[in-house]
Design an enzyme around this catalytic site. Structure first.
Site, PDB file in Angstrom:
ATOM      1  CG  ASP A 130      23.078 -17.120  -9.506  1.00 38.92           C
ATOM      2  OD1 ASP A 130      24.164 -17.514  -9.057  1.00 38.92           O
ATOM      3  OD2 ASP A 130      22.965 -16.597 -10.625  1.00 38.92           O
ATOM      4  CG  HIS A 137      28.841  -9.290 -12.646  1.00 47.22           C
ATOM      5  ND1 HIS A 137      28.776  -9.373 -14.026  1.00 47.22           N
ATOM      6  CD2 HIS A 137      27.582  -9.561 -12.204  1.00 47.22           C
ATOM      7  CE1 HIS A 137      27.534  -9.692 -14.394  1.00 47.22           C
ATOM      8  NE2 HIS A 137      26.791  -9.807 -13.304  1.00 47.22           N
ATOM      9  CD  GLU A 203      25.399 -13.778 -15.141  1.00 49.28           C
ATOM     10  OE1 GLU A 203      25.103 -14.417 -14.119  1.00 49.28           O
ATOM     11  OE2 GLU A 203      25.043 -12.592 -15.323  1.00 49.28           O
ATOM     12  CD  GLU A 205      26.721 -17.342 -11.148  1.00 52.60           C
ATOM     13  OE1 GLU A 205      26.440 -17.945 -10.087  1.00 52.60           O
ATOM     14  OE2 GLU A 205      25.923 -16.621 -11.757  1.00 52.60           O
ATOM     15  CG  ASP A 237      23.132 -17.386 -13.974  1.00 52.88           C
ATOM     16  OD1 ASP A 237      22.078 -17.962 -14.263  1.00 52.88           O
ATOM     17  OD2 ASP A 237      23.183 -16.223 -13.533  1.00 52.88           O
ATOM     18  NE  ARG A 241      23.705 -11.142 -19.617  1.00 56.44           N
ATOM     19  CZ  ARG A 241      23.992 -11.423 -18.359  1.00 56.44           C
ATOM     20  NH1 ARG A 241      23.078 -11.266 -17.404  1.00 56.44           N
ATOM     21  NH2 ARG A 241      25.180 -11.886 -18.034  1.00 56.44           N
ATOM     22  CD  GLN A 244      19.129 -10.894 -16.546  1.00 62.61           C
ATOM     23  OE1 GLN A 244      19.893 -11.390 -17.376  1.00 62.61           O
ATOM     24  NE2 GLN A 244      19.565 -10.403 -15.409  1.00 62.61           N
ATOM     25  CE  LYS A 257      20.630 -13.864 -14.551  1.00 60.22           C
ATOM     26  NZ  LYS A 257      22.109 -13.838 -14.595  1.00 60.22           N
ATOM     27  CB  THR A 261      21.698 -23.304 -14.126  1.00 65.31           C
ATOM     28  OG1 THR A 261      20.794 -22.202 -14.100  1.00 65.31           O
ATOM     29  CG2 THR A 261      22.938 -22.979 -13.311  1.00 65.31           C
ATOM     30  CD  GLU A 380      31.239  -7.785 -16.052  1.00 64.59           C
ATOM     31  OE1 GLU A 380      32.245  -7.189 -15.653  1.00 64.59           O
ATOM     32  OE2 GLU A 380      30.797  -8.827 -15.523  1.00 64.59           O
TER      33      GLU A 380
END
Lengths: 439, 439
Positions: A130, A137, A203, A205, A237, A241, A244, A257, A261, A380
């Site tokens: 990844d 970002h 996320e 992606e 993904d 948080r 992590q 993570k 996925t 975000e």
């Protein structure tokens, strides 16, 4: 135009011709290679068996490529063969072609409604890597966690940020379990929490599958790397948080993570996206280092793609209602996929067919004419959970994703009638209470 | 005792009975499962075919387990079946057993000299995870990079540090290519170097292979996890320190590690190490958090192993001469392998058969009676390259590993006549000039 009915708004126009793996529901469920047009899927193993793709495969050794439970054998072929086969499939569905159109028996056996089939993981994935190549970002995540004024790492211009992921948790599942772990959020908490994540995020992606493999000890260059890409999928993904944040210093993301996925099931081939190529953003000023020469692409190379990336949220309180919450453009990628493959092989490490490379969270400048924010994750959108997002006109807000919420990605290039899109990647969150302990 | 001649100093005593994959040199080279005693290897596919292991396999469905190119099918069996099969093999070679001893035809076909066979990767490895669970390494590496006084991360007591590695670069190769990449050493260099690593290092680790897989969404506990371990190998986590240093903030090690990881070919089963169990070190004082309950083992659980871990260096100037440079004890592991499996599944993520978990660099307190340092990598032995290591009485010194140098790991438990060891893991470094660019 095709003799098959394809709705104008479909992501799966004749221009697209993606590849995937299906099994027919209710039948014995043998997995085979397939393409999709509109709301139909086409069993390519039957077209191959009937010899309709023979001239395109000419010169490539080996048995049936689509009568297989994964696309790895097909993906490993040289790029030129993959392109020929794609064109041959397209040709069979063109208005001008009668071969398949006028063979009702084969049509009945090979063409299914999308609702009559199940989709599966398109390739066996030996390794998942990844990346993080969107400056918006990098800056936005830093701001959400540490506050204003956090610059990008000094190596940003010279190399693409990356970590190895967990191939074993990549799937096309449409439901994921909230993970549990050790958490310490972003606050200066004295206590380590143990249990279900309280900061579950997504996320947005795009992932690239490696096609033709490389040999051990052989480095690609940006100009040779594209031919080693089989195609692209949407990739979520999923990120806890709070788990992590506690675990990632100094060795990077791990359980936060690697619990799940998810990817979309239809692989979009580079040829289909060729008309939507775009240039890369300029190098950032003020960073101390130049881009390394082995990674550099010529100024006029168009190695990015203009792809609209839209996220909608379905709240647990009203599961059928989609609230669009973000729209970004993939063309903000700071490194192209050919550069990522080059970076990864420069050490001499090989790429294997089916290796999956994630782009990193797609956040961009605002998309022209759109009022939605252009940020690819809750981290975000809710400023690290500190400013919950107002979800459309639902009257509800979300700092993070709650049990029963469903996150829906959609991405496409081009206009009505000729859209090349990924369809949807849906993910509904189930409660951590469904986790089991072993005997 | 065995009727087969096994030298007293051999790591591969009757007590060991490791498993591996071999092919006979010169023959068609079919890969089969095997065990090793002294300097002999035994083709287990023939013993299985002759029915000599039938009662041990009783109750487990499926075809031939050892007539396979990898051990994955065997490893996936329940731990009790794996134990029975190991005992059945041992029994065939015990002095008291005549079945095989008195069958000269089968002996001639099944038993080979080690020099007549080639060893291969014992299992297909779906995912590779690398941990860091030795406090002496955590402290020593921090000191080498940042200087004195760097404490362990605050989460050290509560969770094992880890990152996902690259399964595709794990091999039993005995030669590796020096990687190239972007480097910025530990100095405050203004320039980014691009090219071959100038700080190539090794890390002495032990790796554990997952046997019986877990289900998605199912968490192990420290007391259930051991039965999911198939066995152990030596693992060299080759590391380009200058590439790693530049790339790893904030997402962790990537190209600096993922270019090559080598493992020893014989898998030592947990049953063989059972007599050498040891307790874990005490929790560190002064760290702010308690160990999470789901990871905790009872005080009296012996989940570590007493294993001597010795590293020798063969300099390019005199390749046949071994200079021992380090001796450490694995029993300093701060988390046991059952705890690592528990940590990894607590999120709900599944473990697949063949998943490989590295222990992290084995550095320990000084081994009793030994004069060698007990540090498991050059980073610690040369203090980050600042104080080159005097290599024995060679008159040469090394900050890092040079082209043509060979690093040799050896590890064993127990005493002469009954040693349970891993044999050697050898790795010679070839010049980066042998890297190729693609067509």
């Amino acid at each position: 135009m095709s003799w098959l009915e394809i709705p104008a708004e479909s992501h799966f126009s004749l221009n697209n011709t993606p590849l995937g793996i299906i099994s027919v529901k209710g039948a014995e469920g043998q997995r085979v290679g397939a393409t999709r047009y509109g709301d139909y899927v086409v069993d390519l193993s039957l077209l191959e068996q009937e010899g309709l793709l023979a001239s395109a495969f000419k010169g490539s050794e080996g048995g049936a490529r689509f009568n297989q439970p994964t696309l790895n054998d097909f993906a490993a072929l040289p790029a030129s063969t993959r392109s020929q086969v794609r064109l041959a499939i397209q040709q069979l569905f063109a208005s001008s072609s009668s071969t398949l159109r006028d063979n009702p028996d084969l049509r009945a056996r090979a063409i299914h409604k999308i609702s009559d089939v199940q989709v599966h993981l398109p390739l066996t994935i030996p390794d998942f890597v990844d990346y993080s190549v969107f400056p918006a970002h990098g800056l936005g995540a830093g701001r959400a966690i540490f506050g204003e004024g956090i610059p990008l790492p000094p190596s940003w211009n010279t190399l693409p940020m990356a970590y190895n992921g967990r191939a074993g948790t990549v799937s096309v599942k449409e439901e994921i379990l909230r993970p549990q772990g050790q958490t310490k959020a972003f606050s200066a908490a004295r206590e380590v929490g143990v249990g279900p994540s309280k900061a579950l995020d997504w996320e947005f992606e795009i992932g690239a599958f490696v096609g033709t493999p490389t040999e051990d000890g052989t480095a690609l260059t940006p100009s040779t790397a594209l031919s080693h890409i089989f195609g692209f999928v949407l990739l979520n993904d999923w990120s806890a948080r709070d788990i992590q944040a506690f675990e990632m210093v100094p060795l990077g993301p791990f359980n936060g993570k690697s619990f799940a996925t998810t990817i979309s099931p239809w692989v979009i081939m580079p040829d289909a996206l060729e008309p939507f190529k775009a240039s890369k953003p300029a190098l950032l000023e003020g960073t101390p280092f130049e881009q390394a020469e082995y990674l550099r692409e010529a100024q006029d190379v168009m190695s990015n793609y203009n792809i609209n990336c839209e996220t909608s949220l379905h709240l647990s309180s009203n599961p059928s209602l989609a609230h669009p919450i973000s729209l970004a453009n993939f063309a903000s990628a700071f490194f192209s996929f050919p550069q990522l493959l080059t970076y990864q092989t420069y050490s001499g490490a090989p790429l294997r067919t089916g290796d999956l490379l994630g782009s990193g969270t797609i956040s961009s400048d605002a998309v022209e004419g759109a009022s939605l924010p252009s940020k690819g994750c809750m981290l975000e959108l809710s400023q690290g959970g500190k400013v919950p997002l107002q979800v459309g006109d639902s009257g509800e807000e979300r700092a993070w994703i709650q049990d029963g919420d469903e996150v829906v990605f959609s991405a496409w290039a081009g206009e009505e009638g000729g859209k090349v899109g990924f369809g949807q990647l849906r993910g509904k969150v189930r409660s951590a209470s469904e986790l089991k302990a072993t005997e």
